[in-house]
Design an enzyme around this catalytic site. Sequence first.
Site, PDB file in Angstrom:
ATOM      1  N   ARG A 199     -15.511  37.234 -44.752  1.00  9.09           N
ATOM      2  CA  ARG A 199     -16.308  36.726 -43.642  1.00  9.09           C
ATOM      3  C   ARG A 199     -15.706  35.511 -42.970  1.00  9.09           C
ATOM      4  O   ARG A 199     -16.239  35.013 -41.977  1.00  9.09           O
ATOM      5  CB  ARG A 199     -17.734  36.344 -44.143  1.00  9.09           C
ATOM      6  CG  ARG A 199     -18.489  37.476 -44.829  1.00  9.09           C
ATOM      7  CD  ARG A 199     -18.886  38.559 -43.833  1.00  9.09           C
ATOM      8  NE  ARG A 199     -19.602  39.668 -44.461  1.00  9.09           N
ATOM      9  CZ  ARG A 199     -19.022  40.806 -44.848  1.00  9.09           C
ATOM     10  NH1 ARG A 199     -17.714  41.001 -44.689  1.00  9.09           N
ATOM     11  NH2 ARG A 199     -19.740  41.775 -45.385  1.00  9.09           N
ATOM     12  N   PRO A 221     -12.532  51.700 -42.570  1.00  9.46           N
ATOM     13  CA  PRO A 221     -13.138  52.955 -42.125  1.00  9.46           C
ATOM     14  C   PRO A 221     -14.648  52.933 -42.309  1.00  9.46           C
ATOM     15  O   PRO A 221     -15.149  52.574 -43.376  1.00  9.46           O
ATOM     16  CB  PRO A 221     -12.510  53.995 -43.056  1.00  9.46           C
ATOM     17  CG  PRO A 221     -12.144  53.237 -44.294  1.00  9.46           C
ATOM     18  CD  PRO A 221     -11.755  51.866 -43.819  1.00  9.46           C
ATOM     19  N   GLY A 270     -14.075  44.012 -48.425  1.00  8.10           N
ATOM     20  CA  GLY A 270     -15.332  43.687 -49.096  1.00  8.10           C
ATOM     21  C   GLY A 270     -15.643  42.200 -49.063  1.00  8.10           C
ATOM     22  O   GLY A 270     -14.980  41.408 -49.725  1.00  8.10           O
ATOM     23  N   GLY A 271     -16.628  41.834 -48.264  1.00 11.47           N
ATOM     24  CA  GLY A 271     -17.141  40.467 -48.291  1.00 11.47           C
ATOM     25  C   GLY A 271     -16.300  39.439 -47.560  1.00 11.47           C
ATOM     26  O   GLY A 271     -16.555  38.242 -47.672  1.00 11.47           O
ATOM     27  N   ARG A 328     -21.519  49.386 -51.702  1.00  9.72           N
ATOM     28  CA  ARG A 328     -22.385  50.517 -51.350  1.00  9.72           C
ATOM     29  C   ARG A 328     -22.297  51.657 -52.352  1.00  9.72           C
ATOM     30  O   ARG A 328     -22.997  52.656 -52.232  1.00  9.72           O
ATOM     31  CB  ARG A 328     -21.998  51.049 -49.958  1.00  9.72           C
ATOM     32  CG  ARG A 328     -22.165  50.024 -48.866  1.00  9.72           C
ATOM     33  CD  ARG A 328     -21.393  50.393 -47.608  1.00  9.72           C
ATOM     34  NE  ARG A 328     -21.966  51.500 -46.868  1.00  9.72           N
ATOM     35  CZ  ARG A 328     -22.983  51.400 -46.014  1.00  9.72           C
ATOM     36  NH1 ARG A 328     -23.557  50.230 -45.819  1.00  9.72           N
ATOM     37  NH2 ARG A 328     -23.406  52.448 -45.372  1.00  9.72           N
ATOM     38  N   LYS A 367      -8.084  54.492 -51.464  1.00 13.26           N
ATOM     39  CA  LYS A 367      -9.085  53.433 -51.266  1.00 13.26           C
ATOM     40  C   LYS A 367     -10.157  53.534 -52.343  1.00 13.26           C
ATOM     41  O   LYS A 367     -10.659  54.630 -52.612  1.00 13.26           O
ATOM     42  CB  LYS A 367      -9.721  53.579 -49.877  1.00 13.26           C
ATOM     43  CG  LYS A 367     -10.845  52.595 -49.571  1.00 13.26           C
ATOM     44  CD  LYS A 367     -11.244  52.666 -48.106  1.00 13.26           C
ATOM     45  CE  LYS A 367     -12.341  51.697 -47.735  1.00 13.26           C
ATOM     46  NZ  LYS A 367     -13.691  52.221 -47.973  1.00 13.26           N
ATOM     47  N   HIS A 421     -16.189  49.588 -51.708  1.00 14.10           N
ATOM     48  CA  HIS A 421     -16.958  50.235 -50.642  1.00 14.10           C
ATOM     49  C   HIS A 421     -18.022  49.281 -50.073  1.00 14.10           C
ATOM     50  O   HIS A 421     -19.120  49.681 -49.701  1.00 14.10           O
ATOM     51  CB  HIS A 421     -17.619  51.503 -51.191  1.00 14.10           C
ATOM     52  CG  HIS A 421     -17.720  52.642 -50.225  1.00 14.10           C
ATOM     53  ND1 HIS A 421     -16.967  53.784 -50.350  1.00 14.10           N
ATOM     54  CD2 HIS A 421     -18.490  52.828 -49.118  1.00 14.10           C
ATOM     55  CE1 HIS A 421     -17.290  54.633 -49.366  1.00 14.10           C
ATOM     56  NE2 HIS A 421     -18.199  54.059 -48.606  1.00 14.10           N
TER      57      HIS A 421
END
Length: 362
Positions: free
Chosen positions: A295, A81, A292-293, A263, A236, A260
């Site tokens: 990639r 989200p 989170g992270g 953040r 979450k 998050h």
Amino acid sequence: MGTQNAPLRLTDYRDLAAGHVTRPVWDFVDGGSGDERTLAANTAAYDHRRLRPRILTDVDKIDTRTALFGTPLATPIGLAPVAYHRLLHPEGEVATVRGAGAAAALTVVGIFASRTLEDIARAAGGPLWLQLYWLRRRAVLEQLIDRAEAAGYEAFVVTLDAKRIGQRLRDMRNGFTLPEGVAAVNVDPAVMAEAHQAHEADSAIAAHAETSFDRALTWDDLAWLRARTSKPILLKGVLTAEDARLAAEHGVDGIVVSNHGGRQLDNAVPTIDALEECVQAVAGTMPVLIDGGIRRGTDVFTALALGASAVLIGRPFLWGLAAGGAEGVTDVLRLATSELEHTMTLMGTPTLADIDRTAVRP
Ligand SMILES: Cc1cc2nc3c(=O)[nH]c(=O)nc-3n(C[C@H](O)[C@H](O)[C@H](O)COP(=O)(O)O)c2cc1C
Ligand SMILES: CC(C)CC(=O)C(=O)O
């Protein structure tokens, strides 16, 4: 686009996206809180994980399909989200869900979406969940839940790591404000107006959060939400075994291990390091998602091996959205899923069920 510049990995989309947005928007998306230690640690924590490939298993066919709460998904990679997709593309969330639908992937729509829940649902080709912040005005939440259910959203994700918004220095320095035409169109304008009046000095985002999120909320309040919907509820922002256990005890249906995207609380534990204790705490009673992270397909694989049922990506799909609209989102999901398939082949695990803890070096 020439093949020379064609994105070959998710982070290639980051470079492409940079040219499509203003500096303040870039900083809002790219940035984290404090000294951005957790932001950096989320990805770095995957760098240090090492995989244990097995040989001589039949990997002729690779199957990334899974299901959550009975909903089939082509890939265990979904969209986290995120507020205000119109910051990145004029069509906003409508483009995002069209892109996710083409990849038959899950989208968690944000409470601060910049398109209406109904427009988003009409454009969607894949399953939708709705993320909620626990606003002080419960009547506003109630309306959102009813609208979401009527429009076909299948679950609710309550984000609980943001009783205050993280200290986002980039946004503060930029005096970040939402551009004309970008707004949280699903939330009562009165809630937003109240926030802006109260906090003119802060960044616009911090301002509306400060007044609209309920800081007094505790575990006991979850019963209120539970009584309002029969759809699955996920929490979450869980990062500890203690809270994962409490979540299970309070009758929720799933958790999202998340900081998050770095953040909120800086120095919070990287999510991949928090995953295992949360998985153990719920002991198979509910799905555990993580974000989170992430990639790389190898990152997705690592998370699945450490017990995640599915993963969510945030910034990478925003890069795709900025660079290529719906198609950019689809391509990011395809790239990530094809990297996962590649990893599964080389790891000797043809289905998601074959992936377990032994695949990652302790
Ligand atoms: C621009 C931006 C806006 C976000 N807005 C929300 C939000 O409204 N609600 C929420 O629960 N999480 C929000 N998040 C956090 C994401 O859901 C997710 O936890 C995070 O982006 C995952 O990390 P990643 O970006 O490294 O993949 C936001 C993240 C970004 C980058
Ligand atoms: C509007 C904000 C509270 C959205 C958010 O969660 C974020 O920017 O990380």
